[in-house]
Design a protein around this motif. Sequence first.
Motif, PDB file in Angstrom:
ATOM      1  N   ARG A 170      11.942  16.523  15.422  1.00  0.00           N
ATOM      2  CA  ARG A 170      12.865  17.406  16.158  1.00  0.00           C
ATOM      3  C   ARG A 170      13.976  17.931  15.252  1.00  0.00           C
ATOM      4  O   ARG A 170      14.352  19.098  15.340  1.00  0.00           O
ATOM      5  CB  ARG A 170      13.461  16.651  17.352  1.00  0.00           C
ATOM      6  CG  ARG A 170      12.478  16.463  18.470  1.00  0.00           C
ATOM      7  CD  ARG A 170      13.109  15.806  19.677  1.00  0.00           C
ATOM      8  NE  ARG A 170      12.126  15.619  20.728  1.00  0.00           N
ATOM      9  CZ  ARG A 170      11.935  14.491  21.366  1.00  0.00           C
ATOM     10  NH1 ARG A 170      12.671  13.433  21.104  1.00  0.00           N
ATOM     11  NH2 ARG A 170      11.009  14.405  22.296  1.00  0.00           N
ATOM     12  N   ARG A 171      14.505  17.067  14.381  1.00  0.00           N
ATOM     13  CA  ARG A 171      15.543  17.514  13.432  1.00  0.00           C
ATOM     14  C   ARG A 171      14.998  18.592  12.501  1.00  0.00           C
ATOM     15  O   ARG A 171      15.653  19.599  12.250  1.00  0.00           O
ATOM     16  CB  ARG A 171      16.065  16.327  12.612  1.00  0.00           C
ATOM     17  CG  ARG A 171      17.149  15.532  13.295  1.00  0.00           C
ATOM     18  CD  ARG A 171      17.852  14.587  12.325  1.00  0.00           C
ATOM     19  NE  ARG A 171      16.972  13.570  11.772  1.00  0.00           N
ATOM     20  CZ  ARG A 171      16.657  12.432  12.384  1.00  0.00           C
ATOM     21  NH1 ARG A 171      17.143  12.164  13.575  1.00  0.00           N
ATOM     22  NH2 ARG A 171      15.848  11.563  11.802  1.00  0.00           N
ATOM     23  N   GLU A 172      13.797  18.374  12.003  1.00  0.00           N
ATOM     24  CA  GLU A 172      13.181  19.346  11.095  1.00  0.00           C
ATOM     25  C   GLU A 172      12.917  20.665  11.813  1.00  0.00           C
ATOM     26  O   GLU A 172      13.145  21.737  11.267  1.00  0.00           O
ATOM     27  CB  GLU A 172      11.888  18.776  10.510  1.00  0.00           C
ATOM     28  CG  GLU A 172      11.179  19.686   9.542  1.00  0.00           C
ATOM     29  CD  GLU A 172      11.969  19.977   8.269  1.00  0.00           C
ATOM     30  OE1 GLU A 172      11.549  20.899   7.537  1.00  0.00           O
ATOM     31  OE2 GLU A 172      12.985  19.318   7.997  1.00  0.00           O
ATOM     32  N   ALA A 173      12.448  20.606  13.047  1.00  0.00           N
ATOM     33  CA  ALA A 173      12.205  21.830  13.823  1.00  0.00           C
ATOM     34  C   ALA A 173      13.507  22.589  14.049  1.00  0.00           C
ATOM     35  O   ALA A 173      13.546  23.822  13.947  1.00  0.00           O
ATOM     36  CB  ALA A 173      11.548  21.484  15.159  1.00  0.00           C
ATOM     37  N   ALA A 174      14.581  21.870  14.339  1.00  0.00           N
ATOM     38  CA  ALA A 174      15.882  22.513  14.539  1.00  0.00           C
ATOM     39  C   ALA A 174      16.371  23.141  13.236  1.00  0.00           C
ATOM     40  O   ALA A 174      16.907  24.255  13.226  1.00  0.00           O
ATOM     41  CB  ALA A 174      16.895  21.494  15.053  1.00  0.00           C
TER      42      ALA A 174
ATOM     43  N   LEU B 175      14.518  24.232  10.721  1.00  0.00           N
ATOM     44  CA  LEU B 175      13.709  25.416  10.445  1.00  0.00           C
ATOM     45  C   LEU B 175      14.104  26.592  11.340  1.00  0.00           C
ATOM     46  O   LEU B 175      14.134  27.738  10.898  1.00  0.00           O
ATOM     47  CB  LEU B 175      12.234  25.106  10.626  1.00  0.00           C
ATOM     48  CG  LEU B 175      11.611  24.198   9.562  1.00  0.00           C
ATOM     49  CD1 LEU B 175      10.171  23.852   9.925  1.00  0.00           C
ATOM     50  CD2 LEU B 175      11.677  24.853   8.198  1.00  0.00           C
ATOM     51  N   LYS B 176      14.430  26.297  12.567  1.00  0.00           N
ATOM     52  CA  LYS B 176      14.846  27.351  13.495  1.00  0.00           C
ATOM     53  C   LYS B 176      16.130  28.010  13.022  1.00  0.00           C
ATOM     54  O   LYS B 176      16.299  29.215  13.119  1.00  0.00           O
ATOM     55  CB  LYS B 176      15.030  26.764  14.898  1.00  0.00           C
ATOM     56  CG  LYS B 176      15.311  27.800  15.945  1.00  0.00           C
ATOM     57  CD  LYS B 176      15.387  27.171  17.314  1.00  0.00           C
ATOM     58  CE  LYS B 176      15.671  28.231  18.354  1.00  0.00           C
ATOM     59  NZ  LYS B 176      15.764  27.657  19.689  1.00  0.00           N
ATOM     60  N   GLU B 177      17.054  27.200  12.487  1.00  0.00           N
ATOM     61  CA  GLU B 177      18.322  27.731  11.991  1.00  0.00           C
ATOM     62  C   GLU B 177      18.133  28.581  10.733  1.00  0.00           C
ATOM     63  O   GLU B 177      18.863  29.539  10.522  1.00  0.00           O
ATOM     64  CB  GLU B 177      19.289  26.594  11.682  1.00  0.00           C
ATOM     65  CG  GLU B 177      19.825  25.907  12.892  1.00  0.00           C
ATOM     66  CD  GLU B 177      20.702  24.716  12.558  1.00  0.00           C
ATOM     67  OE1 GLU B 177      20.906  24.436  11.365  1.00  0.00           O
ATOM     68  OE2 GLU B 177      21.164  24.058  13.492  1.00  0.00           O
ATOM     69  N   THR B 178      17.173  28.232   9.882  1.00  0.00           N
ATOM     70  CA  THR B 178      16.988  28.951   8.625  1.00  0.00           C
ATOM     71  C   THR B 178      16.144  30.198   8.763  1.00  0.00           C
ATOM     72  O   THR B 178      16.167  31.054   7.873  1.00  0.00           O
ATOM     73  CB  THR B 178      16.352  28.034   7.551  1.00  0.00           C
ATOM     74  OG1 THR B 178      15.076  27.599   8.015  1.00  0.00           O
ATOM     75  CG2 THR B 178      17.246  26.836   7.269  1.00  0.00           C
ATOM     76  N   ARG B 179      15.399  30.348   9.834  1.00  0.00           N
ATOM     77  CA  ARG B 179      14.558  31.532  10.033  1.00  0.00           C
ATOM     78  C   ARG B 179      15.412  32.721  10.434  1.00  0.00           C
ATOM     79  O   ARG B 179      16.278  32.607  11.311  1.00  0.00           O
ATOM     80  CB  ARG B 179      13.540  31.288  11.131  1.00  0.00           C
ATOM     81  CG  ARG B 179      12.381  30.475  10.689  1.00  0.00           C
ATOM     82  CD  ARG B 179      11.250  30.535  11.711  1.00  0.00           C
ATOM     83  NE  ARG B 179      10.404  29.389  11.504  1.00  0.00           N
ATOM     84  CZ  ARG B 179      10.004  28.553  12.448  1.00  0.00           C
ATOM     85  NH1 ARG B 179      10.362  28.742  13.681  1.00  0.00           N
ATOM     86  NH2 ARG B 179       9.233  27.540  12.154  1.00  0.00           N
ATOM     87  N   PRO B 180      15.128  33.871   9.835  1.00  0.00           N
ATOM     88  CA  PRO B 180      15.849  35.076  10.285  1.00  0.00           C
ATOM     89  C   PRO B 180      15.343  35.501  11.658  1.00  0.00           C
ATOM     90  O   PRO B 180      14.168  35.336  11.972  1.00  0.00           O
ATOM     91  CB  PRO B 180      15.506  36.109   9.223  1.00  0.00           C
ATOM     92  CG  PRO B 180      14.248  35.620   8.578  1.00  0.00           C
ATOM     93  CD  PRO B 180      14.230  34.126   8.734  1.00  0.00           C
ATOM     94  N   GLU B 181      16.220  36.039  12.431  1.00  0.00           N
ATOM     95  CA  GLU B 181      15.859  36.455  13.806  1.00  0.00           C
ATOM     96  C   GLU B 181      14.892  37.612  13.824  1.00  0.00           C
ATOM     97  O   GLU B 181      14.794  38.516  13.224  1.00  0.00           O
ATOM     98  CB  GLU B 181      17.122  36.835  14.590  1.00  0.00           C
ATOM     99  CG  GLU B 181      17.985  35.656  14.875  1.00  0.00           C
ATOM    100  CD  GLU B 181      17.366  34.653  15.829  1.00  0.00           C
ATOM    101  OE1 GLU B 181      16.717  35.061  16.800  1.00  0.00           O
ATOM    102  OE2 GLU B 181      17.515  33.459  15.605  1.00  0.00           O
TER     103      GLU B 181
END
Length: 124
Positions: free
Chosen positions: A112-116, A118-124
Amino acid sequence: MTARKTPQTMKPATAAKKLGVYLEATPAQFREGVVSRDELNALQADPPEWLRELRRNGPHPRPVVAAKLGISISGLARGGITEALTTEQIDALKAEAPDWLERERATQAEVRREAARLKETRPE
Protein backbone atom coordinates in the motif's frame (compact mmCIF):
# COMPACT_ATOMS: atom_id res chain seq x y z
CA MET A 1 -44.10 -3.31 -32.22
CA THR A 2 -41.73 -3.08 -29.26
CA ALA A 3 -39.30 -5.74 -28.26
CA ARG A 4 -39.83 -7.22 -24.84
CA LYS A 5 -36.93 -6.72 -22.51
CA THR A 6 -35.76 -9.85 -20.80
CA PRO A 7 -34.47 -9.31 -17.29
CA GLN A 8 -30.72 -9.57 -16.89
CA THR A 9 -29.88 -12.60 -14.77
CA MET A 10 -26.76 -14.03 -13.21
CA LYS A 11 -25.62 -17.28 -11.71
CA PRO A 12 -25.92 -17.64 -7.93
CA ALA A 13 -22.11 -17.67 -7.63
CA THR A 14 -21.90 -14.25 -9.28
CA ALA A 15 -24.68 -12.87 -7.10
CA ALA A 16 -23.03 -14.25 -3.94
CA LYS A 17 -19.74 -12.63 -4.96
CA LYS A 18 -21.47 -9.29 -5.49
CA LEU A 19 -23.20 -9.64 -2.10
CA GLY A 20 -19.91 -10.59 -0.40
CA VAL A 21 -21.17 -13.90 0.98
CA TYR A 22 -19.99 -17.51 0.78
CA LEU A 23 -22.19 -19.30 -1.77
CA GLU A 24 -22.29 -22.66 0.05
CA ALA A 25 -23.70 -20.95 3.15
CA THR A 26 -26.63 -19.37 1.31
CA PRO A 27 -30.09 -20.97 1.35
CA ALA A 28 -30.75 -23.74 -1.19
CA GLN A 29 -33.37 -21.58 -2.91
CA PHE A 30 -30.70 -18.97 -3.63
CA ARG A 31 -28.08 -21.52 -4.81
CA GLU A 32 -30.42 -23.42 -7.11
CA GLY A 33 -31.97 -20.58 -9.07
CA VAL A 34 -30.85 -17.58 -11.04
CA VAL A 35 -30.80 -14.06 -9.69
CA SER A 36 -32.08 -11.13 -11.69
CA ARG A 37 -30.50 -7.70 -11.48
CA ASP A 38 -33.68 -6.44 -9.77
CA GLU A 39 -33.53 -9.24 -7.18
CA LEU A 40 -29.86 -8.47 -6.49
CA ASN A 41 -30.66 -4.78 -6.04
CA ALA A 42 -33.51 -5.68 -3.67
CA LEU A 43 -31.19 -7.97 -1.65
CA GLN A 44 -28.62 -5.18 -1.38
CA ALA A 45 -31.18 -2.50 -0.49
CA ASP A 46 -33.13 -4.53 2.08
CA PRO A 47 -31.21 -7.70 2.99
CA PRO A 48 -33.26 -10.57 4.42
CA GLU A 49 -32.27 -12.04 7.79
CA TRP A 50 -30.21 -14.88 6.27
CA LEU A 51 -28.09 -12.37 4.36
CA ARG A 52 -27.60 -10.10 7.38
CA GLU A 53 -26.60 -13.16 9.44
CA LEU A 54 -24.07 -14.35 6.83
CA ARG A 55 -22.53 -10.89 6.58
CA ARG A 56 -22.34 -10.62 10.36
CA ASN A 57 -21.13 -14.10 11.35
CA GLY A 58 -20.07 -15.89 8.16
CA PRO A 59 -18.75 -18.16 6.95
CA HIS A 60 -17.08 -15.49 4.82
CA PRO A 61 -15.53 -15.96 1.37
CA ARG A 62 -11.76 -15.59 1.04
CA PRO A 63 -11.80 -11.96 -0.21
CA VAL A 64 -13.80 -10.94 2.87
CA VAL A 65 -11.55 -12.98 5.19
CA ALA A 66 -8.47 -11.36 3.66
CA ALA A 67 -9.95 -7.87 4.06
CA LYS A 68 -10.92 -8.51 7.68
CA LEU A 69 -7.39 -9.73 8.43
CA GLY A 70 -5.77 -6.86 6.53
CA ILE A 71 -3.89 -9.09 4.10
CA SER A 72 -4.14 -10.22 0.48
CA ILE A 73 -5.91 -13.32 -0.79
CA SER A 74 -2.48 -14.67 -1.77
CA GLY A 75 -1.37 -14.06 1.80
CA LEU A 76 -4.24 -16.25 2.99
CA ALA A 77 -3.02 -19.05 0.75
CA ARG A 78 0.57 -18.65 1.95
CA GLY A 79 -0.76 -18.85 5.51
CA GLY A 80 -2.55 -22.10 4.71
CA ILE A 81 -6.08 -20.68 4.86
CA THR A 82 -8.00 -22.13 1.92
CA GLU A 83 -11.52 -22.43 3.30
CA ALA A 84 -14.16 -19.93 4.35
CA LEU A 85 -13.91 -18.70 7.94
CA THR A 86 -16.50 -17.45 10.38
CA THR A 87 -16.21 -14.12 12.14
CA GLU A 88 -15.36 -16.01 15.34
CA GLN A 89 -12.50 -17.84 13.60
CA ILE A 90 -11.21 -14.58 12.11
CA ASP A 91 -11.29 -12.90 15.52
CA ALA A 92 -9.42 -15.88 17.03
CA LEU A 93 -6.74 -15.59 14.34
CA LYS A 94 -6.39 -11.87 15.04
CA ALA A 95 -6.04 -12.54 18.77
CA GLU A 96 -3.54 -15.36 18.23
CA ALA A 97 -1.53 -13.21 15.75
CA PRO A 98 0.57 -16.04 14.26
CA ASP A 99 3.89 -15.12 12.65
CA TRP A 100 2.60 -15.65 9.12
CA LEU A 101 -0.26 -13.20 9.72
CA GLU A 102 2.09 -10.51 11.02
CA ARG A 103 4.39 -11.03 8.00
CA GLU A 104 1.48 -10.81 5.59
CA ARG A 105 0.15 -7.65 7.26
CA ALA A 106 3.62 -6.08 6.97
CA THR A 107 3.80 -7.11 3.32
CA GLN A 108 0.35 -5.66 2.63
CA ALA A 109 1.27 -2.40 4.37
CA GLU A 110 4.42 -2.15 2.23
CA VAL A 111 2.42 -2.78 -0.95
CA ARG A 112 0.00 0.00 0.00
CA ARG A 113 2.86 2.41 0.79
CA GLU A 114 4.50 1.66 -2.55
CA ALA A 115 1.20 2.12 -4.42
CA ALA A 116 0.69 5.48 -2.71
CA ARG A 117 4.26 6.53 -3.55
CA LEU A 118 3.80 5.59 -7.20
CA LYS A 119 0.51 7.45 -7.36
CA GLU A 120 2.20 10.60 -6.04
CA THR A 121 5.06 10.40 -8.56
CA ARG A 122 2.89 9.80 -11.64
CA PRO A 123 1.96 12.87 -13.65
CA GLU A 124 -1.76 13.46 -13.90
